[in-house]
Design an enzyme around this catalytic site. Structure first.
Site, PDB file in Angstrom:
ATOM      1  N   ASP A  31       0.846  -1.185   0.000  1.00  0.00           N
ATOM      2  CA  ASP A  31       0.016   0.049   0.064  1.00  0.00           C
ATOM      3  C   ASP A  31       1.037   1.213   0.200  1.00  0.00           C
ATOM      4  OD1 ASP A  31      -3.407   0.406   0.852  1.00  0.00           O
ATOM      5  OD2 ASP A  31      -1.954   2.057   0.922  1.00  0.00           O
ATOM      6  N   PHE A 148     -17.193 -10.065  -4.834  1.00  0.00           N
ATOM      7  CA  PHE A 148     -18.709 -10.030  -4.341  1.00  0.00           C
ATOM      8  C   PHE A 148     -18.654 -10.145  -3.084  1.00  0.00           C
ATOM      9  CE2 PHE A 148     -18.193 -12.223  -8.660  1.00  0.00           C
ATOM     10  CZ  PHE A 148     -18.984 -11.589  -9.427  1.00  0.00           C
ATOM     11  N   GLU A 151     -19.439  -5.902   2.962  1.00  0.00           N
ATOM     12  CA  GLU A 151     -18.825  -5.463   4.184  1.00  0.00           C
ATOM     13  C   GLU A 151     -19.560  -6.139   5.280  1.00  0.00           C
ATOM     14  OE1 GLU A 151     -18.156  -1.470   4.563  1.00  0.00           O
ATOM     15  OE2 GLU A 151     -17.461  -1.178   2.400  1.00  0.00           O
ATOM     16  N   LYS A 200     -19.747  -8.496 -12.721  1.00  0.00           N
ATOM     17  CA  LYS A 200     -19.662  -7.843 -11.580  1.00  0.00           C
ATOM     18  C   LYS A 200     -20.644  -6.428 -11.423  1.00  0.00           C
ATOM     19  CE  LYS A 200     -18.213  -5.466  -7.854  1.00  0.00           C
ATOM     20  NZ  LYS A 200     -18.516  -5.999  -6.458  1.00  0.00           N
ATOM     21  N   GLY A 253     -26.757   2.380   0.439  1.00  0.00           N
ATOM     22  CA  GLY A 253     -25.496   3.258   0.450  1.00  0.00           C
ATOM     23  C   GLY A 253     -24.110   2.642   0.416  1.00  0.00           C
ATOM     24  N   CYS A 256     -20.013   0.592  -2.612  1.00  0.00           N
ATOM     25  CA  CYS A 256     -20.087  -0.079  -4.091  1.00  0.00           C
ATOM     26  C   CYS A 256     -21.269   0.518  -4.813  1.00  0.00           C
ATOM     27  CB  CYS A 256     -20.078  -1.682  -3.716  1.00  0.00           C
ATOM     28  SG  CYS A 256     -18.453  -2.297  -3.416  1.00  0.00           S
ATOM     29  N   LYS A 259     -21.517   3.864  -6.234  1.00  0.00           N
ATOM     30  CA  LYS A 259     -20.422   4.227  -7.284  1.00  0.00           C
ATOM     31  C   LYS A 259     -20.189   3.363  -8.233  1.00  0.00           C
ATOM     32  CE  LYS A 259     -16.447   1.835  -6.068  1.00  0.00           C
ATOM     33  NZ  LYS A 259     -15.865   1.161  -7.156  1.00  0.00           N
ATOM     34  N   LYS A 316     -24.790   0.301   6.826  1.00  0.00           N
ATOM     35  CA  LYS A 316     -25.331  -0.882   7.263  1.00  0.00           C
ATOM     36  C   LYS A 316     -24.552  -1.388   8.424  1.00  0.00           C
ATOM     37  CE  LYS A 316     -22.635  -4.110   4.769  1.00  0.00           C
ATOM     38  NZ  LYS A 316     -22.679  -5.405   3.861  1.00  0.00           N
TER      39      LYS A 316
HETATM   40  C1  UDX Z   1     -22.415  -4.797  -2.034  1.00  0.00           C
HETATM   41  C2  UDX Z   1     -22.744  -6.154  -2.622  1.00  0.00           C
HETATM   42  O1  UDX Z   1     -23.456  -7.033  -1.701  1.00  0.00           O
HETATM   43  C3  UDX Z   1     -21.274  -7.043  -2.723  1.00  0.00           C
HETATM   44  O2  UDX Z   1     -21.469  -8.000  -3.579  1.00  0.00           O
HETATM   45  C4  UDX Z   1     -20.454  -6.058  -3.386  1.00  0.00           C
HETATM   46  O3  UDX Z   1     -19.147  -6.639  -3.653  1.00  0.00           O
HETATM   47  C5  UDX Z   1     -20.170  -4.825  -3.000  1.00  0.00           C
HETATM   48  O4  UDX Z   1     -21.326  -3.950  -2.728  1.00  0.00           O
HETATM   49  P1  UDX Z   1     -22.070  -3.941   0.569  1.00  0.00           P
HETATM   50  O5  UDX Z   1     -22.195  -2.452  -0.237  1.00  0.00           O
HETATM   51  O6  UDX Z   1     -21.005  -4.399   1.489  1.00  0.00           O
HETATM   52  O7  UDX Z   1     -21.934  -4.946  -0.670  1.00  0.00           O
HETATM   53  O8  UDX Z   1     -23.549  -4.160   1.348  1.00  0.00           O
HETATM   54  P2  UDX Z   1     -24.943  -4.923   1.161  1.00  0.00           P
HETATM   55  O9  UDX Z   1     -25.066  -5.623   2.242  1.00  0.00           O
HETATM   56  O10 UDX Z   1     -24.843  -5.389  -0.346  1.00  0.00           O
HETATM   57  O11 UDX Z   1     -25.684  -3.677   1.151  1.00  0.00           O
HETATM   58  C6  UDX Z   1     -25.859  -2.401   0.442  1.00  0.00           C
HETATM   59  C7  UDX Z   1     -26.694  -1.667   0.928  1.00  0.00           C
HETATM   60  O12 UDX Z   1     -28.111  -1.906   0.380  1.00  0.00           O
HETATM   61  C8  UDX Z   1     -26.935  -1.071   2.493  1.00  0.00           C
HETATM   62  O13 UDX Z   1     -27.072   0.155   2.597  1.00  0.00           O
HETATM   63  C9  UDX Z   1     -28.200  -2.046   2.888  1.00  0.00           C
HETATM   64  O14 UDX Z   1     -28.695  -1.403   3.898  1.00  0.00           O
HETATM   65  C10 UDX Z   1     -28.962  -1.968   1.728  1.00  0.00           C
HETATM   66  N1  UDX Z   1     -30.111  -2.871   1.598  1.00  0.00           N
HETATM   67  C11 UDX Z   1     -29.594  -4.154   1.244  1.00  0.00           C
HETATM   68  C12 UDX Z   1     -31.460  -2.718   1.504  1.00  0.00           C
HETATM   69  O15 UDX Z   1     -31.872  -1.275   1.651  1.00  0.00           O
HETATM   70  N2  UDX Z   1     -32.222  -3.603   1.205  1.00  0.00           N
HETATM   71  C13 UDX Z   1     -32.088  -4.919   1.130  1.00  0.00           C
HETATM   72  O16 UDX Z   1     -32.843  -5.553   1.109  1.00  0.00           O
HETATM   73  C14 UDX Z   1     -30.515  -5.167   1.121  1.00  0.00           C
END
Ligand code: UDX
Length: 427
Positions: A31, A148, A151, A200, A253, A256, A259, A316
């Protein structure tokens, strides 16, 4: 066992490195941030990700950290790129960190495979291939192996994935990347590089589409007296649809979705295609975050001088990440309306939102309030004595907007709250 270099010690890079080390590989993490490398060398984990610290510690002997690219590249058979690809002003993905890594390979003499873990636009692999060729680096292969991992569950997602996607220009490179994953039980999808890149972006877009879809259904439920939680259950049990990502709320939010949706939208636009559905998905999500303000105003009238608690700030639960978190938009809007905002989160901080006071405990956040908004469904919120909390509010019947449909509406109303959720009838 192989020797793997991972460029980028962020969420994706660290999880990738820790999990490969756990499979028995020798991993060196590079890094550019000296404080990050120093912390990792001292056994500190610079981010909050459940299970990551333990995994780094258990595999300490196979992990090393460096600021020197040449040291990472030396003897590595795989060069994993896990650097950030944030949006530029135009919404396109900023690939400058990716190019920095690729350009730093100029002197590499040993054969190796560059493996792209960062999320990049379709077509990036071809461009990297050209640049490697132009530098006389034909002995360096290239593969796309998108992540995939979500977090909060990233370690599990890496170790027990639904699938492993590998796209490469040469079969031998794809075989080598597949072999690196021996020990992980999952189907492997082999594709050309462009398709692997698109998998992806399309997977993320599909998940976001489901969220915006259920949020719009929720909004119609509110207007018609249906309950979106029951609706999602009934819809999700259809095997063709499935139950995941149908939780209505205040929108998605994170680092990922926002963006990557913008990047896919721009990728389509740059190729001459207007991605209408994705545009709608993004717009629905923007509006969804702001609906909470309308709900508060309906109950309280003007929000000027009202004390309002924000419960949860991370995008989340189980993460300290506030990138593109709905809490930021909400906090900003509330401050703009003149509200006195008290914010609580067990790990995330939003100190730089002007006018918001962040407090350490849920009790402090809920003291003397007119209203509370549940923004992030942290498990600790299940432990609150809501009757007691309501009795300590300023208002006789304080307003509660449950932005994640986490709590029991009946219990909350019986506890003295004017409770409202998302897509559930008000009474
Ligand atoms: C996501 C993808 O799941 C992952 O595969 C990719 O590599 C990166 O983006 P992440 O951003 O860590 O992962 O969180 P995720 O658990 O998917 O939730 C994303 C957002 O969606 C959160 O703000 C969550 O609150 C919201 N969400 C999720 C909802 O509002 N409703 C749902 O049913 C599921």
């Amino acid at each position: 066992m192989s020797r793997v270099a991972v460029f980028g010690a962020g969420y994706v890079g660290l999880v990738t490195a820790a999990c490969f080390a756990d499979l028995g590989h020798e991993v060196v993490i590079a890094d550019i941030l000296p404080e990050r490398i120093a912390a990792l060398r001292a056994g500190e984990v610079p981010i909050y990700e459940p299970g990551l610290g333990g995994l780094l510690e258990q595999n300490r002997e196979r992990l090393s950290y460096t600021l020197e690219v040449a040291e990472a590249v030396d003897g590595a058979e795989f060069l994993y790129v896990a650097v950030g690809t944030p949006p530029t002003y135009s919404g396109d993905a900023d690939l400058s960190a990716v190019w920095t890594v690729v350009d730093s390979l100029a002197g590499a003499t040993d054969p190796a495979v560059v493996v792209m873990k960062s999320t990049v636009p379709v077509g990036t692999g071809v461009k990297v291939r050209h640049r490697l060729d132009a530098r006389g680096l034909q002995h360096i292969g290239y593969a796309s192996n998108p992540e995939f991992t979500a977090e909060g569950t990233a370690v599990r997602d890496f170790q027990q994935p639904d699938r492993i996607v590998i796209g490469a220009f040469a079969d031998a490179d794809a075989d080598a990347v597949a072999a690196l994953h021996v020990g992980i039980d999952a189907p492997i999808v082999r594709a050309d590089v462009a398709s692997a890149e698109m998998i992806k972006l399309a997977a993320n877009a599909a998940l976001m589409t489901r969220i915006s879809f259920i949020n719009e259904i929720a909004n119609v439920c509110e207007a018609t007296g249906a309950d979106v939680v029951r609706v999602a259950e009934g819809v999700g049990l259809d095997r063709r649809i499935g139950p995941s990502f149908l939780r209505a709320g205040i929108g998605y939010g994170g680092s990922c979705f926002p963006k990557d949706s913008l990047a896919l939208k721009q990728l389509a636009a740059n190729s001459g295609y207007h991605f209408q559905l994705l545009n709608a998905v993004i717009e629905v999500n923007e509006l969804q975050k702001r609906r909470v303000i309308g709900k508060l105003q309906q109950r309280l009238g003007s929000l000027r001088g009202r004390r309002i608690a924000l419960l949860g700030l991370a995008f989340k639960p189980n993460t300290d990440d506030i990138r593109e978190a709905p809490s930021l938009v909400l906090a900003g809007r509330l401050v703009a309306e003149g509200a006195d905002v008290r914010a609580w989160d067990p790990v995330a901080r939003i100190d730089d939102v002007h006018g918001v006071r962040q407090v350490e405990t849920i009790d402090e956040a809920l003291a003397e309030i007119d209203a509370a908004v549940l923004v992030t469904e942290w498990p600790a919120l299940h432990e609150v004595d809501w009757r007691l909390a309501a009795s300590k509010a300023k208002a006789e019947e304080p307003v509660f907007v449950d932005g994640r449909n986490m709590l029991d509406p009946k219990l909350m109303r019986e506890s003295g709250w004017a409770y409202e959720a998302i897509g559930r009838a008000a009474q």
